[in-house]
Design an enzyme around this catalytic site. Structure first.
Site, PDB file in Angstrom:
ATOM      1  N   CYS A 113       0.817  -1.231   0.000  1.00 44.56           N
ATOM      2  CA  CYS A 113       0.000   0.000   0.000  1.00 44.56           C
ATOM      3  C   CYS A 113       0.840   1.266   0.000  1.00 44.56           C
ATOM      4  CB  CYS A 113      -0.931   0.009   1.202  1.00 44.56           C
ATOM      5  SG  CYS A 113      -1.940  -1.453   1.318  1.00 44.56           S
ATOM      6  N   HIS A 253      -3.405   6.809   3.304  1.00 45.53           N
ATOM      7  CA  HIS A 253      -3.823   5.509   2.764  1.00 45.53           C
ATOM      8  C   HIS A 253      -5.156   5.147   3.413  1.00 45.53           C
ATOM      9  CE1 HIS A 253      -4.180   1.452   1.649  1.00 45.53           C
ATOM     10  NE2 HIS A 253      -3.727   0.930   2.770  1.00 45.53           N
ATOM     11  N   ASN A 283     -10.354  -0.685   0.953  1.00 46.68           N
ATOM     12  CA  ASN A 283      -8.901  -0.495   0.871  1.00 46.68           C
ATOM     13  C   ASN A 283      -8.451  -0.901  -0.529  1.00 46.68           C
ATOM     14  OD1 ASN A 283      -6.134  -0.736   0.971  1.00 46.68           O
ATOM     15  ND2 ASN A 283      -6.069  -1.816   2.936  1.00 46.68           N
TER      16      ASN A 283
HETATM   17  N1  ACO Z   1     -17.485  -9.762  10.823  1.00 47.61           N
HETATM   18  C1  ACO Z   1     -17.811 -10.098  12.088  1.00 47.61           C
HETATM   19  N2  ACO Z   1     -16.874 -10.473  12.994  1.00 47.61           N
HETATM   20  C2  ACO Z   1     -15.597 -10.492  12.602  1.00 47.61           C
HETATM   21  C3  ACO Z   1     -15.195 -10.168  11.309  1.00 47.61           C
HETATM   22  C4  ACO Z   1     -16.200  -9.788  10.395  1.00 47.61           C
HETATM   23  N3  ACO Z   1     -15.929  -9.445   9.124  1.00 47.61           N
HETATM   24  N4  ACO Z   1     -13.856 -10.288  11.204  1.00 47.61           N
HETATM   25  C5  ACO Z   1     -13.415 -10.670  12.411  1.00 47.61           C
HETATM   26  N5  ACO Z   1     -14.463 -10.822  13.259  1.00 47.61           N
HETATM   27  C6  ACO Z   1     -14.464 -11.227  14.646  1.00 47.61           C
HETATM   28  C7  ACO Z   1     -13.217 -11.988  15.010  1.00 47.61           C
HETATM   29  O1  ACO Z   1     -13.360 -13.351  14.687  1.00 47.61           O
HETATM   30  C8  ACO Z   1     -13.141 -11.740  16.502  1.00 47.61           C
HETATM   31  O2  ACO Z   1     -14.031 -12.629  17.160  1.00 47.61           O
HETATM   32  P1  ACO Z   1     -13.572 -13.339  18.517  1.00 47.61           P
HETATM   33  O3  ACO Z   1     -13.333 -12.203  19.488  1.00 47.61           O
HETATM   34  O4  ACO Z   1     -14.758 -14.178  18.844  1.00 47.61           O
HETATM   35  O5  ACO Z   1     -12.350 -14.090  18.165  1.00 47.61           O
HETATM   36  C9  ACO Z   1     -13.704 -10.331  16.662  1.00 47.61           C
HETATM   37  O6  ACO Z   1     -14.458 -10.075  15.473  1.00 47.61           O
HETATM   38  C10 ACO Z   1     -12.626  -9.280  16.814  1.00 47.61           C
HETATM   39  O7  ACO Z   1     -11.693  -9.500  15.768  1.00 47.61           O
HETATM   40  P2  ACO Z   1     -10.396  -8.603  15.640  1.00 47.61           P
HETATM   41  O8  ACO Z   1      -9.525  -9.117  14.540  1.00 47.61           O
HETATM   42  O9  ACO Z   1      -9.829  -8.409  17.010  1.00 47.61           O
HETATM   43  O10 ACO Z   1     -11.072  -7.227  15.180  1.00 47.61           O
HETATM   44  P3  ACO Z   1     -10.397  -5.822  15.057  1.00 47.61           P
HETATM   45  O11 ACO Z   1     -11.125  -4.844  15.856  1.00 47.61           O
HETATM   46  O12 ACO Z   1      -8.890  -5.901  15.185  1.00 47.61           O
HETATM   47  O13 ACO Z   1     -10.708  -5.438  13.530  1.00 47.61           O
HETATM   48  C11 ACO Z   1      -9.618  -5.392  11.392  1.00 47.61           C
HETATM   49  C12 ACO Z   1     -10.210  -6.264  12.493  1.00 47.61           C
HETATM   50  C13 ACO Z   1     -10.743  -4.517  10.835  1.00 47.61           C
HETATM   51  C14 ACO Z   1      -9.101  -6.295  10.287  1.00 47.61           C
HETATM   52  C15 ACO Z   1      -8.512  -4.504  11.976  1.00 47.61           C
HETATM   53  O14 ACO Z   1      -7.625  -5.294  12.735  1.00 47.61           O
HETATM   54  C16 ACO Z   1      -7.739  -3.786  10.923  1.00 47.61           C
HETATM   55  O15 ACO Z   1      -8.258  -2.912  10.243  1.00 47.61           O
HETATM   56  N6  ACO Z   1      -6.422  -4.081  10.786  1.00 47.61           N
HETATM   57  C17 ACO Z   1      -5.595  -3.441   9.803  1.00 47.61           C
HETATM   58  C18 ACO Z   1      -5.781  -4.144   8.518  1.00 47.61           C
HETATM   59  C19 ACO Z   1      -5.192  -3.395   7.364  1.00 47.61           C
HETATM   60  O16 ACO Z   1      -5.202  -2.197   7.337  1.00 47.61           O
HETATM   61  N7  ACO Z   1      -4.714  -4.151   6.362  1.00 47.61           N
HETATM   62  C20 ACO Z   1      -4.261  -3.616   5.147  1.00 47.61           C
HETATM   63  C21 ACO Z   1      -2.851  -3.170   5.240  1.00 47.61           C
HETATM   64  S1  ACO Z   1      -2.403  -2.320   3.830  1.00 47.61           S
HETATM   65  C22 ACO Z   1      -1.742  -3.389   2.635  1.00 47.61           C
HETATM   66  O17 ACO Z   1      -0.564  -3.524   2.515  1.00 47.61           O
HETATM   67  C23 ACO Z   1      -2.683  -4.154   1.718  1.00 47.61           C
END
Ligand code: ACO
Length: 372
Positions: A113, A253, A283
């Site tokens: 990214c 980003h 994204n």
């Molecule tokens: N819908 C419902 N529940 C979900 C979903 C979903 N889509 N995805 C995960 N959950 C659940 C998980 O299973 C977890 O359940 P549990 O507590 O029973 O285990 C709970 O929700 C919390 O999951 P987390 O992963 O802790 O959620 P978090 O608040 O961290 O949000 C997210 C996840 C949105 C992916 C966040 O961590 C994030 O944005 N991270 C950065 C990702 C990013 O920016 N990536 C791109 C990088 S750029 C590149 O190079 C492409």
């Protein structure tokens, strides 16, 4: 002294829109969860006849039109992508041919990214060195082709699209002012497509094990992103001799609204100085910054003379920021009129795409059936 001005900009996104509600029919998720955790409401998904190169070429032609520059005047085409057409040849070569950049060298750059920031900085450095004058930088992605549509942790996040800048040499001060580029390969496993490269070539087993899909440790990426965005912005401002008070706009980003809010807090800046459009595009990885820039300009938020910082993070791990004084197209007397040429370039792009479809129908390796 030579300065590198951003004189053209363009974007292209697929027509098809995939909403959170539609995703909730594919995996166990819901609109409320996705909006509150990420800020995303919908994203664009490439059709079968679209790819990273076709989106890139469309964005590029629009950027050339804004700059009023002929593709044959380009010296260099840099394409940043994590979803290139092939391992090789470079997507940049295909774009170079499609738009008719007959005098340009072309290569791909891979920095996830953050790639668009790295590529724009490379273009600016080359222009300031005096060796070349006109560079096209494109960020393009069709990450929908690498998303596991059964994995709710990742499939909600990404969208397809492309954005492009034209950078041109000029003696008037302005344009790209400074940039910082950072990497930390110790975090490479946090965000990866494990197979398909030389370490783990494609086999029936790698396909069955889903190793050609994006794997992400979301929490780790989130923590890293919230640490580096404000820091990189401050670094590039310092290098440019500016402070946050001088800034008219930050174009970050577009990964997650909560990450952008953390950056705003870290910089002690109000959110209305940040461009956020990830609700409509998700994204789009390396394409997100130029897409947000085009929208900021078209909505009147970004004007000639504005001081702006582009800041991003991504797989690698990589992160970086670039400060610029927004130039707008070069003044009228420096422009060359070539409306007829651009019309022909568009026809050529459409014909080349039609040829690919016919080739695919004849030889049977066209497109893939995806369950969307
Ligand atoms: N819908 C419902 N529940 C979900 C979903 C979903 N889509 N995805 C995960 N959950 C659940 C998980 O299973 C977890 O359940 P549990 O507590 O029973 O285990 C709970 O929700 C919390 O999951 P987390 O992963 O802790 O959620 P978090 O608040 O961290 O949000 C997210 C996840 C949105 C992916 C966040 O961590 C994030 O944005 N991270 C950065 C990702 C990013 O920016 N990536 C791109 C990088 S750029 C590149 O190079 C492409």
């Amino acid at each position: 002294m030579t300065y590198a001005h951003i004189t053209g900009w363009g974007m292209a996104v697929p027509e098809k829109v995939l909403t959170n509600d539609e995703i909730s029919k594919m995996v166990d998720t819901n609109d409320e969860w996705i909006r509150s955790r990420t800020g995303i409401a919908e994203r664009h998904i490439a059709a079968e006849d679209e790819s990273s190169a076709t989106l890139a070429a469309d964005a590029a032609l629009r950027a050339l039109e804004v700059a009023n520059l002929k593709a044959s005047d380009l010296d260099l085409v840099i394409v940043s992508s994590s979803s290139p057409e092939h391992i090789f040849p470079a997507t940049a070569s295909i774009v170079q041919d499609t738009i008719g950049a007959t005098n340009a060298g072309a290569f791909d750059l891979s920095a996830a990214c953050t790639g668009f920031i790295f590529a724009t900085n490379m273009a600016a450095q080359a222009i300031r060195s005096g060796s070349i004058k006109n560079v096209l930088v494109i960020g393009t992605e069709t990450l929908s082709r690498f998303v596991d549509w059964t994995d709710r942790n990742t499939c909600i996040l990404f969208g397809d699209g492309a954005g492009a800048f034209v950078l041109q040499a000029d003696e008037e001060p302005g344009g790209v002012l400074s940039a910082v580029m950072h990497s930390d390969g110790s975090g490479a496993d946090l965000l990866t497509i494990p197979a398909g490269g030389s370490k783990q070539p494609a086999t029936a087993k790698t396909v069955n094990d889903g190793l050609h899909f994006i794997k992400m440790e979301g929490k780790g990426v989130f923590r890293f992103a919230t640490r580096v965005m404000a820091r990189a912005t401050k670094e590039t401002l310092e290098e440019a001799g500016l402070t946050t008070d001088d800034l008219d706009l930050v174009i970050p980003h577009q990964a997650n609204t909560r990450i952008i809010e953390a950056a705003a807090r870290g910089l002690k800046m109000p959110m209305d100085k940040f461009v956020v459009n990830l609700d409509r595009y998700g994204n789009t990885s390396t394409a997100s910054i130029p897409i947000a820039t085009v929208e900021a300009f078209e909505s009147g938020r970004l004007k000639a003379g504005d001081k702006v910082v582009f800041v991003g993070f991504g797989g690698g791990l990589t992160w970086g920021a670039l400060a610029a004084e927004w130039s707008g197209p070069l003044s009228a007397e420096k422009k060359v009129h070539h409306g007829r040429y651009l019309f022909l370039a568009r026809i050529r792009s459409v014909l080349l795409r039609a040829l690919r479809v016919v080739e695919g129908l004849l030889w049977g390796d066209y497109g893939r059936k995806r369950k969307l």
